[in-house]
Design a protein around this motif. Structure first.
Motif, short mmCIF file in Angstrom:
data_model
loop_
_atom_site.label_atom_id
_atom_site.label_comp_id
_atom_site.label_asym_id
_atom_site.label_seq_id
_atom_site.Cartn_x
_atom_site.Cartn_y
_atom_site.Cartn_z
N ARG A 19 0.90 -1.27 -0.22
CA ARG A 19 -0.07 -0.01 0.16
C ARG A 19 0.73 0.80 0.29
N MET A 20 1.91 1.20 0.88
CA MET A 20 3.00 2.40 1.06
C MET A 20 3.66 2.60 -0.47
N LEU A 21 4.06 1.30 -1.11
CA LEU A 21 4.37 2.04 -2.06
C LEU A 21 3.90 2.51 -3.00
N ARG A 22 2.51 0.92 -3.36
CA ARG A 22 1.55 2.23 -4.28
C ARG A 22 1.07 3.30 -4.17
N THR A 23 1.30 4.31 -3.71
CA THR A 23 1.11 5.99 -2.45
C THR A 23 2.30 6.60 -3.44
N ARG A 24 3.18 5.59 -3.18
CA ARG A 24 4.73 6.49 -3.75
C ARG A 24 5.00 6.20 -5.27
N GLY A 25 3.88 5.48 -5.95
CA GLY A 25 3.50 5.55 -7.94
C GLY A 25 4.16 3.65 -7.93
N TYR A 26 4.58 3.13 -6.88
CA TYR A 26 5.27 1.87 -7.66
C TYR A 26 4.35 0.79 -8.19
N PRO A 27 4.51 0.61 -9.26
CA PRO A 27 3.35 -0.83 -9.78
C PRO A 27 3.93 -1.79 -9.41
N GLY A 74 13.25 -2.64 -7.16
CA GLY A 74 13.30 -3.48 -6.10
C GLY A 74 12.32 -4.32 -5.86
N LEU A 75 12.79 -4.82 -5.09
CA LEU A 75 11.92 -6.50 -4.33
C LEU A 75 12.51 -6.41 -2.89
N VAL A 76 10.91 -7.30 -2.34
CA VAL A 76 11.33 -7.08 -0.31
C VAL A 76 10.21 -8.20 -0.52
N TYR A 77 11.21 -9.34 0.50
CA TYR A 77 10.89 -10.52 0.65
C TYR A 77 10.80 -10.70 1.93
N ALA A 78 9.04 -10.47 1.74
CA ALA A 78 8.11 -10.36 3.88
C ALA A 78 7.77 -11.91 3.85
N GLY A 125 19.08 2.99 -7.57
CA GLY A 125 19.12 2.08 -7.52
C GLY A 125 18.79 1.31 -6.87
N ALA A 126 18.21 0.13 -7.22
CA ALA A 126 16.85 -1.12 -7.15
C ALA A 126 17.61 -1.25 -4.73
N GLY A 127 16.06 -0.97 -4.73
CA GLY A 127 16.54 -1.26 -3.62
C GLY A 127 15.69 -3.13 -2.82
N VAL A 128 16.67 -3.45 -2.43
CA VAL A 128 15.36 -4.88 -1.79
C VAL A 128 15.86 -4.35 -0.72
N VAL A 129 14.71 -4.50 0.39
CA VAL A 129 14.43 -5.13 1.35
C VAL A 129 14.50 -7.00 2.25
N LEU A 130 15.46 -6.88 2.71
CA LEU A 130 14.99 -8.76 3.78
C LEU A 130 14.19 -8.36 4.31
N PHE A 131 13.84 -9.07 5.68
CA PHE A 131 14.10 -9.43 6.83
C PHE A 131 14.47 -10.14 8.17
N SER A 132 14.60 -9.54 8.96
CA SER A 132 15.78 -10.50 9.94
C SER A 132 14.45 -10.76 11.41
N THR A 133 14.86 -10.72 12.52
CA THR A 133 13.81 -10.36 13.76
C THR A 133 15.01 -9.89 14.36
N VAL A 134 14.26 -8.98 15.16
CA VAL A 134 15.52 -8.76 16.92
C VAL A 134 16.01 -9.60 17.26
N ALA A 212 6.22 -1.56 8.06
CA ALA A 212 6.07 -1.08 6.36
C ALA A 212 6.79 0.36 6.28
N ALA A 213 6.48 1.30 6.90
CA ALA A 213 7.17 2.73 6.22
C ALA A 213 8.83 2.05 5.67
N LEU A 214 9.49 1.67 7.22
CA LEU A 214 10.63 1.44 7.19
C LEU A 214 11.13 0.81 5.86
N ALA A 215 10.70 -0.41 5.18
CA ALA A 215 10.66 -1.30 4.03
C ALA A 215 10.51 -0.10 2.54
N SER A 216 8.96 0.72 3.13
CA SER A 216 9.09 0.89 1.58
C SER A 216 9.79 2.65 1.35
N PHE A 217 10.47 2.83 2.74
CA PHE A 217 11.69 4.29 2.13
C PHE A 217 12.71 3.30 1.52
#
Ligand SMILES: NC(=O)c1ccc[n+]([C@@H]2O[C@H](COP(=O)([O-])OP(=O)(O)OC[C@H]3O[C@@H](n4cnc5c(N)ncnc54)[C@H](OP(=O)(O)O)[C@@H]3O)[C@@H](O)[C@H]2O)c1
Length: 244
Positions: A19-27, A74-78, A125-134, A212-217
């Motif tokens: 949703r946040m990436l669509r607000t920023r205009g990304y398909p 970009g790529l997000v692996y969630a 640059g193309a942004g890739v986001v991966l998820f770890s954990t605390v 998601a705010a950080l991931a989309s940023f």
């Protein structure tokens, strides 16, 4: 703007990021197992394609590369797991499943998208986001299997951030317990959830939107000078103690 692929794009954090990436205009191009939920997300988001499949199927990644197109922004692996158990109860099968879904899946997702990410990378640059954990920065009892798999994600991200620079930026978001379907087994017990919330300096659990705010940023051009970072969205849990 170039398309962003989101594995787990119908999940708590993945859909909030979509949703946040669509607000920023990304398909977008979403990936998950349940085709019905993918269709519902696509109808809501617009300018979004999808591939239905399981990240434990090694053939999925080539299919996503084919269907998402040859230029990606970009790529997000969630996609992830939370299998918590004391040491004697952790089976090899659980540990291998956790590794495949969290770490090997992230590796195959980036590997199969690398050519398109290079082709689609603009000045930022193309942004890739991966998820770890605390639970990688802090040792938590009963987290051996997930901490092992997510520790691998952090190593993977740093190695590929070095290898794929300067065209592809890779960063990691490390959430604490976040109210999503994945964490429902823990958060539906409100006594347990409020006890865990109280262990955070910010005195609450995370929301999908916090993460998601950080991931989309990090995907966006605003993060053009960031790569190889592991960033907590954790209410202070990894770094702070407010008592004692
Ligand atoms: N929530 C937390 O407390 C928390 C804490 C630390 C880290 N994280 C990490 O944050 C990321 C997002 O988690 P979340 O809480 O948003 O999870 P979630 O709400 O359960 O969403 C998971 C998403 O991944 C898809 N998925 C799950 N298994 C899959 C598989 N085998 N193959 C393909 N797709 C699959 C799901 O759709 P289908 O079911 O239709 O496949 C859904 O779209 C994960 O990497 C997780 O480890 C979460």
């Amino acid at each position: 703007m170039e398309r962003v692929v989101i594995y787990g794009g119908t999940g708590g954090i993945g859909l909030a990021t979509a949703r946040m990436l669509r607000t920023r205009g990304y398909p977008l191009h979403l990936v998950a197992r349940d085709a019905g939920r993918l269709e519902a997300a696509v109808a809501e988001l617009g300018e979004t394609g999808f591939t239905a499949g399981n990240v434990t199927d090694p053939n999925l990644f080539a299919r996503v590369a084919e269907e998402a197109g040859d230029r990606l922004g970009g790529l997000v692996y969630a996609v992830g797991t939370i299998n918590l158990a004391p040491l004697p109860k952790v089976t090899a099968e659980t540990a291998i499943d956790d590794f495949r879904i969290n770490a090997l899946g992230a590796f195959l997702a980036v590997q199969s998208a690398a050519r398109a990410l290079k082709a689609g990378a603009g000045e930022a640059g193309a942004g890739v986001v991966l998820f770890s954990t605390v639970a990688v920065a802090q040792g938590f009892a009963h987290h051996a299997s997930v901490a092992m798999a997510k520790g691998a994600v952090e190593g993977l991200a740093l190695s590929l951030a070095a290898e794929l620079a300067p065209k592809i930026r890779i960063n990691v978001v490390a959430p604490s317990l976040t109210r999503t379907p994945l964490a429902e087994g823990i958060t539906r017990n409100e006594t347990l959830a409020s006890g865990i919330a109280a262990m955070h300096a910010l005195q609450r659990l995370g929301t999908a939107e916090d993460v998601a705010a950080l991931a989309s940023f990090l995907v966006s051009a605003e993060a053009a000078y960031m790569t190889g970072q592991i960033i907590g969205v954790d209410g202070g849990r990894s770094q702070l103690r407010t008592k004692g």
